[in-house]
Design a protein around this motif. Structure first.
Motif, PDB file in Angstrom:
ATOM      1  N   PRO A   1      -9.321   4.171  -7.780  1.00 16.27           N
ATOM      2  CA  PRO A   1      -8.976   5.330  -8.365  1.00 16.27           C
ATOM      3  C   PRO A   1      -8.696   5.530  -6.973  1.00 16.27           C
ATOM      4  O   PRO A   1      -7.287   6.088  -6.738  1.00 16.27           O
ATOM      5  CB  PRO A   1     -10.275   6.354  -8.074  1.00 16.27           C
ATOM      6  CG  PRO A   1     -11.307   5.456  -9.319  1.00 16.27           C
ATOM      7  CD  PRO A   1     -11.055   4.885  -8.658  1.00 16.27           C
ATOM      8  N   ALA A   2      -8.867   5.023  -5.601  1.00 17.09           N
ATOM      9  CA  ALA A   2      -7.940   5.042  -4.508  1.00 17.09           C
ATOM     10  C   ALA A   2      -7.184   3.704  -4.785  1.00 17.09           C
ATOM     11  O   ALA A   2      -5.942   4.279  -4.259  1.00 17.09           O
ATOM     12  CB  ALA A   2      -8.794   4.750  -3.334  1.00 17.09           C
ATOM     13  N   GLN A   3      -6.393   3.409  -5.195  1.00 12.50           N
ATOM     14  CA  GLN A   3      -5.544   2.207  -5.087  1.00 12.50           C
ATOM     15  C   GLN A   3      -4.186   2.761  -6.302  1.00 12.50           C
ATOM     16  O   GLN A   3      -3.083   3.009  -5.871  1.00 12.50           O
ATOM     17  CB  GLN A   3      -5.536   0.786  -5.646  1.00 12.50           C
ATOM     18  CG  GLN A   3      -6.911  -0.127  -4.890  1.00 12.50           C
ATOM     19  CD  GLN A   3      -6.140  -0.703  -3.864  1.00 12.50           C
ATOM     20  OE1 GLN A   3      -5.080   0.261  -3.671  1.00 12.50           O
ATOM     21  NE2 GLN A   3      -7.087  -1.368  -2.889  1.00 12.50           N
ATOM     22  N   ARG A   4      -4.951   3.148  -7.640  1.00 11.27           N
ATOM     23  CA  ARG A   4      -4.003   4.042  -8.052  1.00 11.27           C
ATOM     24  C   ARG A   4      -3.697   5.375  -7.615  1.00 11.27           C
ATOM     25  O   ARG A   4      -2.104   5.278  -8.157  1.00 11.27           O
ATOM     26  CB  ARG A   4      -4.792   4.344  -9.642  1.00 11.27           C
ATOM     27  CG  ARG A   4      -5.276   3.294 -10.982  1.00 11.27           C
ATOM     28  CD  ARG A   4      -6.312   3.674 -11.303  1.00 11.27           C
ATOM     29  NE  ARG A   4      -5.183   3.960 -12.877  1.00 11.27           N
ATOM     30  CZ  ARG A   4      -5.008   3.046 -13.347  1.00 11.27           C
ATOM     31  NH1 ARG A   4      -5.610   2.250 -13.206  1.00 11.27           N
ATOM     32  NH2 ARG A   4      -4.261   4.033 -14.139  1.00 11.27           N
ATOM     33  N   LEU A   5      -4.030   6.201  -7.334  1.00 11.85           N
ATOM     34  CA  LEU A   5      -3.252   6.895  -6.341  1.00 11.85           C
ATOM     35  C   LEU A   5      -2.915   6.699  -5.239  1.00 11.85           C
ATOM     36  O   LEU A   5      -1.427   7.021  -4.963  1.00 11.85           O
ATOM     37  CB  LEU A   5      -4.502   7.831  -5.895  1.00 11.85           C
ATOM     38  CG  LEU A   5      -4.729   9.487  -4.583  1.00 11.85           C
ATOM     39  CD1 LEU A   5      -4.204   9.992  -5.297  1.00 11.85           C
ATOM     40  CD2 LEU A   5      -5.697   9.431  -4.246  1.00 11.85           C
ATOM     41  N   ALA A   6      -2.278   5.473  -4.447  1.00 10.89           N
ATOM     42  CA  ALA A   6      -1.413   5.001  -3.371  1.00 10.89           C
ATOM     43  C   ALA A   6      -0.712   4.806  -4.294  1.00 10.89           C
ATOM     44  O   ALA A   6       0.729   4.931  -3.523  1.00 10.89           O
ATOM     45  CB  ALA A   6      -2.481   3.610  -2.760  1.00 10.89           C
ATOM     46  N   LYS A   7      -0.808   3.954  -5.681  1.00 12.78           N
ATOM     47  CA  LYS A   7       0.175   3.646  -5.824  1.00 12.78           C
ATOM     48  C   LYS A   7       0.994   5.172  -6.556  1.00 12.78           C
ATOM     49  O   LYS A   7       2.392   5.178  -6.249  1.00 12.78           O
ATOM     50  CB  LYS A   7      -0.038   3.028  -7.345  1.00 12.78           C
ATOM     51  CG  LYS A   7       1.881   2.584  -8.217  1.00 12.78           C
ATOM     52  CD  LYS A   7       1.221   1.469  -9.155  1.00 12.78           C
ATOM     53  CE  LYS A   7       2.061   0.887  -9.527  1.00 12.78           C
ATOM     54  NZ  LYS A   7       1.977   0.068 -11.358  1.00 12.78           N
ATOM     55  N   ASN A   8       0.581   5.717  -7.029  1.00  9.11           N
ATOM     56  CA  ASN A   8       1.268   7.184  -7.725  1.00  9.11           C
ATOM     57  C   ASN A   8       1.998   7.685  -6.689  1.00  9.11           C
ATOM     58  O   ASN A   8       3.186   8.176  -6.795  1.00  9.11           O
ATOM     59  CB  ASN A   8       0.188   8.220  -7.731  1.00  9.11           C
ATOM     60  CG  ASN A   8      -0.462   8.369  -9.244  1.00  9.11           C
ATOM     61  OD1 ASN A   8       0.094   6.653  -9.947  1.00  9.11           O
ATOM     62  ND2 ASN A   8      -1.315   8.787  -9.500  1.00  9.11           N
ATOM     63  N   VAL A   9       1.520   7.999  -5.002  1.00  9.36           N
ATOM     64  CA  VAL A   9       1.826   8.703  -4.097  1.00  9.36           C
ATOM     65  C   VAL A   9       3.439   8.084  -3.591  1.00  9.36           C
ATOM     66  O   VAL A   9       4.666   8.109  -3.492  1.00  9.36           O
ATOM     67  CB  VAL A   9       0.706   8.714  -3.366  1.00  9.36           C
ATOM     68  CG1 VAL A   9       1.901   8.916  -2.028  1.00  9.36           C
ATOM     69  CG2 VAL A   9       0.065   9.761  -3.143  1.00  9.36           C
ATOM     70  N   SER A  10       3.301   6.240  -3.751  1.00 14.07           N
ATOM     71  CA  SER A  10       3.826   5.394  -3.018  1.00 14.07           C
ATOM     72  C   SER A  10       5.384   5.025  -4.114  1.00 14.07           C
ATOM     73  O   SER A  10       6.042   5.105  -3.753  1.00 14.07           O
ATOM     74  CB  SER A  10       3.594   3.665  -3.141  1.00 14.07           C
ATOM     75  OG  SER A  10       3.294   3.770  -4.446  1.00 14.07           O
ATOM     76  N   ARG A  11       5.333   6.150  -5.572  1.00  9.57           N
ATOM     77  CA  ARG A  11       6.240   5.784  -6.328  1.00  9.57           C
ATOM     78  C   ARG A  11       6.709   7.053  -6.205  1.00  9.57           C
ATOM     79  O   ARG A  11       7.984   7.328  -7.023  1.00  9.57           O
ATOM     80  CB  ARG A  11       5.387   6.304  -8.183  1.00  9.57           C
ATOM     81  CG  ARG A  11       5.521   4.617  -8.455  1.00  9.57           C
ATOM     82  CD  ARG A  11       5.571   3.610  -7.409  1.00  9.57           C
ATOM     83  NE  ARG A  11       5.317   1.929  -7.661  1.00  9.57           N
ATOM     84  CZ  ARG A  11       5.183   0.808  -7.030  1.00  9.57           C
ATOM     85  NH1 ARG A  11       3.789   0.683  -6.120  1.00  9.57           N
ATOM     86  NH2 ARG A  11       5.176  -0.432  -7.591  1.00  9.57           N
ATOM     87  N   SER A  12       6.694   8.212  -5.340  1.00  8.17           N
ATOM     88  CA  SER A  12       7.378   9.397  -5.468  1.00  8.17           C
ATOM     89  C   SER A  12       8.747   9.001  -4.721  1.00  8.17           C
ATOM     90  O   SER A  12       8.815   8.477  -3.700  1.00  8.17           O
ATOM     91  CB  SER A  12       6.531  10.344  -4.685  1.00  8.17           C
ATOM     92  OG  SER A  12       7.294  11.732  -4.374  1.00  8.17           O
ATOM     93  N   ALA A  13       9.882  10.066  -5.244  1.00 10.53           N
ATOM     94  CA  ALA A  13      10.892   9.931  -4.763  1.00 10.53           C
ATOM     95  C   ALA A  13      10.891  10.593  -2.665  1.00 10.53           C
ATOM     96  O   ALA A  13      11.473   9.592  -2.224  1.00 10.53           O
ATOM     97  CB  ALA A  13      12.113  11.041  -5.329  1.00 10.53           C
TER      98      ALA A  13
END
Length: 363
Positions: A131-143
């Motif tokens: 969940p932490a890695q997926r969370l980091a990826k979600n954050v990094s894909r924000s404009a």
């Protein structure tokens, strides 16, 4: 598929098999109906402990006799290749432990079979289900994060390879990369994309021989996206720690030990956007994310600190079952798993050539 229990057959009765099969037993709707292993003692012991009645020593006999809804492939890479081919040809969904193969040639053959029969397999890169890695990826894909410029992944592991090579690899360094380092390699692809060039080296006490602690450092570069490093290191004090670091134009997000997530907004600018990015469904199954008032510094999603090594296996099995029931693509699929093989072998080739940059071909 109807909502009846999904009938799963397991191939491989070693310690990792026992871990996977115990996860199957904890997920509603999944049922382990048969086990297969050439070692009759291991087969009987594990089957008896799990209450599984159907036992086989021949893979094709099991697949053709019971025609399972899905297969778990848990063993050395040579077994992965054999079972993956059989399942692809029969179009039986399968979850295969990593790596799906050691060689580029075998990976290319599996890709061709996936193209011919359909990509019905998932490869067990559990860090993708942290969940932490997926969370980091979600954050990094924000404009608001800005274009990603740098990604680093690190795998710190206590060596359990002994003083010899592993899976028939030429050196302990290669064994370490294939057996453990592929987690960091695949995670880099998950977070940063597909590198086109790589330059790698090995350091440590007699790292090129068959003893001593080993450290592998690979520098990677994508075509028009981020560059970064992949670090694979034996350690006396760590066992399976997987870290990541993603830098964007405006922000940075890091994951430590697959659990702790740190977000930093350069210059301390307002971070309200992070609430929306992090509140996205992290695992795709309705998990809520609990956010602190202050987005700068450390924060944890709901339950991130309590996640265990075993939980990642449970998450990937849930995702695998959901893909079968919904018809959605498996992630990572056979073809995705093969791409990680290509990058892994490019790293090894660069090491053999003294750090020479190597172009990575993904087909």
């Amino acid at each position: 598929m109807s909502e009846r229990n999904m009938r799963i057959a397991g191939i491989g009765c070693g310690p990792m098999g026992a871990l996977h099969y115990s996860m199957i037993g904890k997920i509603p709707g999944l049922e382990l109906i048969a086990l297969c292993d050439i070692d009759k003692n291991k087969l009987s012991q594990l089957a008896d402990s799990l209450g599984v009645e159907r036992k086989f020593t021949d893979i094709t006999q099991m697949l053709d006799e019971i025609i399972p809804d899905a297969v778990a492939v848990i063993g050395p890479p040579a077994l992965h290749i054999l079972v993956a081919e059989a399942c692809l040809e029969r179009q039986i969904p399968f979850l295969c432990e990593k790596p799906i193969s050691l060689t580029t040639e075998d990976a290319l053959r599996l890709e061709r079979l996936a193209d011919k029969y359909g990509d019905c397999g998932q490869v067990g890169y559990t860090s993708r289900y942290s969940p932490a890695q997926r969370l980091a990826k979600n954050v990094s894909r924000s404009a608001e994060f800005g274009k990603i410029s740098y990604v680093a992944t690190t795998h710190l592991t206590c060596s359990n390879l002994g003083t010899t090579s592993f899976w028939g690899t030429a050196t302990r360094a290669e064994g370490l990369i294939h057996a453990h380092g592929v987690h960091a390699i695949d995670l880099w692809r998950f977070l940063g994309g597909d590198p086109l060039t790589v330059s790698a080296s090995v350091t440590g006490d007699r790292a090129d021989s068959n003893d001593g602690f080993i450290s592998v450092l690979a520098y990677v570069q994508t075509a028009d996206g981020p560059h970064g490093i992949i670090h694979i290191k034996e350690s006396a004090s760590h066992n399976g720690d997987i870290n990541s670091d993603i830098m964007g134009e405006y922000s940075r997000v890091c994951v430590e030990d697959n659990k702790n997530v740190r977000y930093e907004r350069y210059g301390g600018r307002d971070g309200d956007w992070v609430r929306n990015a992090m509140a996205n469904d992290v695992l795709g199954n309705g998990n809520d994310i609990v956010l602190p008032d202050q987005p700068i510094g450390y924060f944890m999603g709901h339950g991130l600190q309590s996640q265990t090594y075993e939980d990642y296996f449970r998450f990937e099995w849930i995702a695998f079952a959901q893909s079968i029931r919904s018809g959605k693509p498996f992630a990572p699929s056979v073809k995705e798993g093969c791409k990680t093989v290509y990058l892994t072998n490019a790293i090894i080739e660069s090491i053999k050539k003294g750090g020479q940059p190597i172009s990575v071909s993904y087909s």
